[in-house]
Design a protein around this motif. Structure first.
Motif, PDB file in Angstrom:
ATOM      1  N   PRO A   1       4.307  -3.150  -1.164  1.00 27.42           N
ATOM      2  CA  PRO A   1       4.459  -1.703  -1.397  1.00 27.42           C
ATOM      3  C   PRO A   1       3.483  -1.156  -2.429  1.00 27.42           C
ATOM      4  CG  PRO A   1       6.210  -2.901  -2.512  1.00 27.42           C
ATOM      5  CD  PRO A   1       5.455  -3.923  -1.696  1.00 27.42           C
ATOM      6  N   VAL A   2       3.084  -1.981  -3.382  1.00 26.00           N
ATOM      7  CA  VAL A   2       2.171  -1.469  -4.419  1.00 26.00           C
ATOM      8  C   VAL A   2       0.793  -1.239  -3.815  1.00 26.00           C
ATOM      9  CG1 VAL A   2       1.219  -1.863  -6.710  1.00 26.00           C
ATOM     10  CG2 VAL A   2       3.521  -2.689  -6.168  1.00 26.00           C
TER      11      VAL A   2
ATOM     12  N   MET B   1       0.723  -6.376 -10.924  1.00 20.31           N
ATOM     13  CA  MET B   1       0.115  -5.349 -10.061  1.00 20.31           C
ATOM     14  C   MET B   1      -1.398  -5.362 -10.196  1.00 20.31           C
ATOM     15  SD  MET B   1       2.808  -2.219 -10.720  1.00 20.31           S
ATOM     16  CE  MET B   1       4.571  -2.493 -10.405  1.00 20.31           C
ATOM     17  N   GLN B   2      -1.833  -5.428 -11.441  1.00 24.02           N
ATOM     18  CA  GLN B   2      -3.271  -5.434 -11.726  1.00 24.02           C
ATOM     19  C   GLN B   2      -3.966  -6.606 -11.022  1.00 24.02           C
ATOM     20  OE1 GLN B   2      -3.940  -5.853 -15.894  1.00 24.02           O
ATOM     21  NE2 GLN B   2      -5.703  -4.461 -15.895  1.00 24.02           N
ATOM     22  N   ARG B   3      -3.338  -7.767 -11.092  1.00 22.54           N
ATOM     23  CA  ARG B   3      -3.914  -8.962 -10.464  1.00 22.54           C
ATOM     24  C   ARG B   3      -3.959  -8.850  -8.944  1.00 22.54           C
ATOM     25  NH1 ARG B   3      -0.809 -11.864 -14.003  1.00 22.54           N
ATOM     26  NH2 ARG B   3       0.779 -12.063 -12.409  1.00 22.54           N
ATOM     27  N   SER B   4      -2.957  -8.188  -8.372  1.00 20.60           N
ATOM     28  CA  SER B   4      -2.844  -8.208  -6.913  1.00 20.60           C
ATOM     29  C   SER B   4      -3.691  -7.160  -6.219  1.00 20.60           C
ATOM     30  CB  SER B   4      -1.388  -7.988  -6.503  1.00 20.60           C
ATOM     31  OG  SER B   4      -0.583  -9.008  -7.030  1.00 20.60           O
ATOM     32  N   LEU B   5      -4.138  -6.173  -6.942  1.00 21.46           N
ATOM     33  CA  LEU B   5      -4.867  -5.087  -6.289  1.00 21.46           C
ATOM     34  C   LEU B   5      -6.352  -5.412  -6.253  1.00 21.46           C
ATOM     35  CD1 LEU B   5      -2.798  -2.235  -7.829  1.00 21.46           C
ATOM     36  CD2 LEU B   5      -3.157  -2.580  -5.386  1.00 21.46           C
TER      37      LEU B   5
ATOM     38  N   GLY C   1       8.153  -5.380  -8.356  1.00 20.72           N
ATOM     39  CA  GLY C   1       7.984  -6.735  -8.887  1.00 20.72           C
ATOM     40  C   GLY C   1       7.653  -7.765  -7.817  1.00 20.72           C
ATOM     41  N   MET C   2       7.714  -7.369  -6.552  1.00 23.66           N
ATOM     42  CA  MET C   2       7.372  -8.310  -5.476  1.00 23.66           C
ATOM     43  C   MET C   2       5.891  -8.216  -5.086  1.00 23.66           C
ATOM     44  SD  MET C   2      10.627  -8.075  -2.883  1.00 23.66           S
ATOM     45  CE  MET C   2      12.334  -8.102  -3.465  1.00 23.66           C
ATOM     46  N   VAL C   3       5.134  -7.476  -5.861  1.00 21.56           N
ATOM     47  CA  VAL C   3       3.715  -7.319  -5.568  1.00 21.56           C
ATOM     48  C   VAL C   3       3.060  -8.702  -5.413  1.00 21.56           C
ATOM     49  CG1 VAL C   3       3.000  -7.188  -8.006  1.00 21.56           C
ATOM     50  CG2 VAL C   3       1.617  -6.063  -6.258  1.00 21.56           C
ATOM     51  N   GLY C   4       2.264  -8.845  -4.370  1.00 20.16           N
ATOM     52  CA  GLY C   4       1.533 -10.093  -4.177  1.00 20.16           C
ATOM     53  C   GLY C   4       2.289 -11.178  -3.423  1.00 20.16           C
TER      54      GLY C   4
ATOM     55  N   VAL D   1      -6.665  -1.387   7.847  1.00 21.10           N
ATOM     56  CA  VAL D   1      -7.693  -2.418   8.003  1.00 21.10           C
ATOM     57  C   VAL D   1      -7.952  -3.116   6.678  1.00 21.10           C
ATOM     58  CG1 VAL D   1     -10.153  -2.758   8.487  1.00 21.10           C
ATOM     59  CG2 VAL D   1      -8.753  -1.368  10.031  1.00 21.10           C
ATOM     60  N   ARG D   2      -8.108  -2.335   5.613  1.00 21.28           N
ATOM     61  CA  ARG D   2      -8.347  -2.941   4.298  1.00 21.28           C
ATOM     62  C   ARG D   2      -7.202  -3.850   3.863  1.00 21.28           C
ATOM     63  NH1 ARG D   2      -9.112   2.216   2.653  1.00 21.28           N
ATOM     64  NH2 ARG D   2     -11.238   2.830   3.227  1.00 21.28           N
ATOM     65  N   MET D   3      -5.967  -3.439   4.197  1.00 22.12           N
ATOM     66  CA  MET D   3      -4.804  -4.257   3.826  1.00 22.12           C
ATOM     67  C   MET D   3      -4.621  -5.435   4.784  1.00 22.12           C
ATOM     68  SD  MET D   3      -2.102  -1.199   2.905  1.00 22.12           S
ATOM     69  CE  MET D   3      -0.776  -2.265   2.301  1.00 22.12           C
TER      70      MET D   3
END
Lengths: 248, 248, 248, 248, 248, 248
Positions: free
Chosen positions: D221-222, D32-36, D200-203, C233-235
């Motif tokens: 995946p991240v 990663m930091q930006r996308s989470l 590297g495909m994060v986001g 849900v969060r994703m």
């Protein structure tokens, strides 16, 4: 009106098998009745549930649940009347396992029976089914039944829905089915046995075989289900009650 | 003298199945003949090869090769006489595959047929076989046939050799077999279906079932092989010739 | 009266997950409600069907079909109210797949979720379930879900029925469960993770962990099901609609 | 400088997860930091090793060994600072198993976490990865983790190297990735869920989803690795220490 | 005349291996003899059965049975002369298992030996065989030997029969084989190792490797069979006699 | 001092194989050197890394990573000196795959080589290893290498640590090992081949065989690794470079 009469009213002492078409389309049930040859030592009865207790065709798990619940409500009180049951939906229909729990009489499925017979006839068995969605559904079901290695050529969709088999002109149905059998199963996937993957395809085996190269095998799943059930009945084998089918 | 007559001389138009006991012990063949019930629509013939063309019992691959070569030499010229064949050795006997290459009539094996039927009756099928060496041999054969998942309780040796079944007092044979069925398969391995794992055990199913808890299933492999072959014959299915069984 | 009481009435804008106990035993649902911690960003609702639309406990496929049909009849018109669903029966309950067909909101199962999480924590995961019959049933279900290799220590029965968990004195229940966890899973089968194998065991994880050797992991399946659903849900992930869950 | 600060400096009492990018390319870590998204109950820290202790990208087993050794040298003395770890390399990176041996805090992998989540959403999951060599490498890794049946549509290479993701113009990267997702995974392989197969495909998930047919699922995946780790942390589950992860 | 002399008449104390070409085509045996390099510590003898005790080529199970029976009749009395045996038919020829029962000297097969060696060199091994029928036959045999996962690129037919290798102009044979190796195995199936799938292809490995991209591996199965047998002989390992190969 | 000289300084033109003991215990390396017989056509060199670049024994993945990194740092600049490599740790040590990426010379593992050879000698191969933790570790590794079906009797721990093999009195070591070989592998698990599961057990095969029933096979893994590598070197086979081992 859910019940159909048996075509073979042999002596009352003959064991009887109930062929269950678990959807509400009576013409499918009638097709099954027409296609099955009388057997000298076993009588056949035919049943389908009524609408809306069950859907007109089964296109997934929701339909299967509804169909199983609908059939069970009607059949459960009278299961003792038959020596065997054939669940004539080409899927791992939950009615199969539910009946094995509820009665000791053997129960066969028109999905597993033709695959079991086919394993005696070739090594690359393929299935010709209806709509595309049945490809992942049947792939899942065949795996669940531990039968994937007996179905090496996999599942092919004809693009027709279950009810197309009934409603489209027969010529167009046969054109579509024979083309997929030939091009996709015989040629591309190198199948040496084709199992017809829908209860509604009962009786179409010979026409499909006719378009394939000499030596191809085509199996009618409803006939296969009845034959395997008949073997179990003749051998007086019953469902095992010490494990997965124990009654609680 | 290798041939035995058919017990059921029904009308000449009936299709005929040949039950092949591929070892030279005629009393096993006679036991099969006695144990198989007459079928109203299929006639049965029985055959075993003569010694020393084939061994008196089959205890491994060398024996299988000799047995298959012996049978094939005698049977090859006359294969056209039968509509179906049952190879009545509880193994992946090479005669099965060789006959599928040589003829279009369906061929069943008394190893695979009972496992296929059993998959309709329970989920932990086990095999009760003869000498310890058959445990790894059958484990291998069942895997080769892609049937391991249909035999979840595995293979158990009774400690008796094939010929012990014939030569020891029947009481001692039954004591040994029933003890292993009960203790090893029913109790330790939680089997819900037991397949008798030797052609020489034909006819012993009911006695073994009697010692097990109510609800156990015991399958006679010779009867199963004949039933499955009968189904294929009745359905007029033939061995597929576009793949592994193509004639070269 | 089937229930819907959310314990955490956070702001109305929070996404809501419906935890479905598909049997009619309300005390199990209440236990789930008590055991689940409030989450700061997801609200939980709880539901169980009423008797006799669904059975008081689920002991096989017949019960599953009845239970699924009962839940679906009540829930189908209002599925749009939730962003996610947890089917809180420790089995491959057909409601899970049916809901995935009927809605795009993600649906998790308390059978598969703890096994998926456990695969991050050890390599010999084992399941402690209720009555002996659940051993073959769960073995079948776990295979059908392709999760057998993630459950290497297998399934162990505690000998208690589902309703024993509710009706027997708690002390006796815990004695039985801890003994089996310790003796059968930790010692005999060398499990390094234990999954509690019944929705009715919700909240018992810490007590069972306490009797095992330091370093054992014990997973509450209901909490696992809710956590995995919460992640989906969060994703903002939804059920895929191009394959097996396409609506027909 | 290997460490990055946490973007969410919530109260000191929050549990902290360390997201490890095990290659030395800091821009991947920053991505990663930006996308989470910030989580209300768990704080995230980010780490990557410095060059040349670890390579700028991981293209095989030699790189994995170097990367793991480099990370472990820096991290081993301070592992006690975190309640969970995410190994953010899309492979069966040996750091994952090594960390599970060295600490009790749960460790997730961005290869296995999205496959585990995806199994709730579809039945033909496929992976879109970078260079062709990752196809056999990931096929091997997924088998080693017993996850092959949860990845039925297999692994597809985009033809881009890991560092192409960083160095090529973003437009060209997206053109290549979306084409492969659409043509190879959605159409040819009939995938119903796509997992992005590189840290590297994060986001990039939403853009790729946008080109696919309505109903496709695309998983970052991240984010998946962090979500699954978060679930384990919230459930206070720790790595099992009685089996494969026992400390020697 | 079935026997050929050994090319390497080293001292009489050297252990000797018998290379068995189990068909009656002496030119194949001579080709094997020419292609095998002398070993400093093991002497080789060569044998093929005479026609019609065995067929000129082996195209299925019937031929295998005949061939095995023919070889065994001639060889059985003198098995004690050799320290090892190589069955030089690219199939799960029953002679292999029969010899393992009859003698303690190690026996290798030119089907399994190259697959075992290949597993050290790549992860997508493929087989280039003769006629189309060998594709399902070898697929079956490789499964029976538990080697399918070591043959991920599968079996490809060149369309040539076994005897075509002998009777067609060599140039045409090589053109056909190299085209299939290149187009079907290297390009379409992404094989990284090619095993030549017929005893009659002995000595053709270098020419086939020459047409492939640099880095391809091509394995001669006869040389592989002799090498693995040589290793077993040097290590003084014998066939195990406590299980499947116990003499009855 | 990491290097040991070769015991067999044959002519300089001989191909050389490097046997790598990847832990820092030099007495293990010396034991390997003593146990390997001189080969007339291949020279052997021996290597182990120095402490603390690598640990004295390898007890898990963390140790493997450290060991691989330590070996690679010393060996990478000089890999061109050898025609083949044997990684003499009984595990899926990452050095094996890393070396296959870095060089074209064949690389064998003392885990996979004996299992490959054993598959020619029996059908229930079992492994006798050191401490209990190696049971799940090796079970995982053997699966990852697709070799589980070639190891049907599984992995048994002797309870001894790797260094116990070196430090305990030899008599006690042998007593423990022979007892487990006999009781656990031969009797309980019905193994017909035993593979010694630790590089430190080099040279103990004959003593262990002596306590087993006549007909048991016991394989020294280091000798097996060197033999298989020797075969690859003699056949001039190299690691495939078109797939998983392509250099990036």
């Amino acid at each position: 009106m859910p019940f159909l009469l048996s075509p073979i009213e042999a002596g009352p002492s003959l064991p009887r098998i109930l062929v269950i078409n678990p959807n509400a389309t009576i013409t499918f049930t009638e097709g099954m009745q027409r296609s099955l040859s009388p057997s000298p030592d076993i009588a056949l009865d035919f049943y389908n549930p009524s609408y809306p207790a069950a859907p007109y065709s089964i296109e997934g798990v929701y339909d299967s649940v509804t169909s199983a619940a609908g059939c069970l409500e009607e059949l459960k009180p009278q299961l003792g009347r038959w020596s065997g049951f054939v669940v004539a939906c080409f899927s791992n229909h939950p009615l199969t396992e539910a009946l094995r729990e509820l009665t000791s009489s053997p129960v066969t499925s028109i999905l597993s029976a033709p695959l079991l017979l086919a394993s005696n006839l070739g090594s690359r068995v393929g299935i010709l089914t209806t709509s595309p969605r049945w490809v992942p559904l049947l792939t899942h079901d065949i795996h669940a039944l531990h039968l994937s290695p007996l179905c090496a050529a996999g599942v092919v969709s004809s693009g027709l829905s279950v009810l197309d088999l009934e409603h489209l002109p027969r010529e167009r149905v046969m054109q579509t089915l024979t083309k997929m059998a030939k091009d996709e199963l015989e040629v591309s996937r190198q199948a040496d046995v084709i199992v017809l993957g829908c209860g509604g395809m009962v009786g179409l085996d010979r026409e499909i075989k006719a378009v394939c190269r000499e030596g191809m095998v085509v199996i009618d799943p409803v006939v296969a289900g009845v034959e395997v059930c008949g073997s179990l009945v003749r051998m007086r084998l019953q469902t095992g009650k010490l494990g997965i089918y124990a009654q609680s």
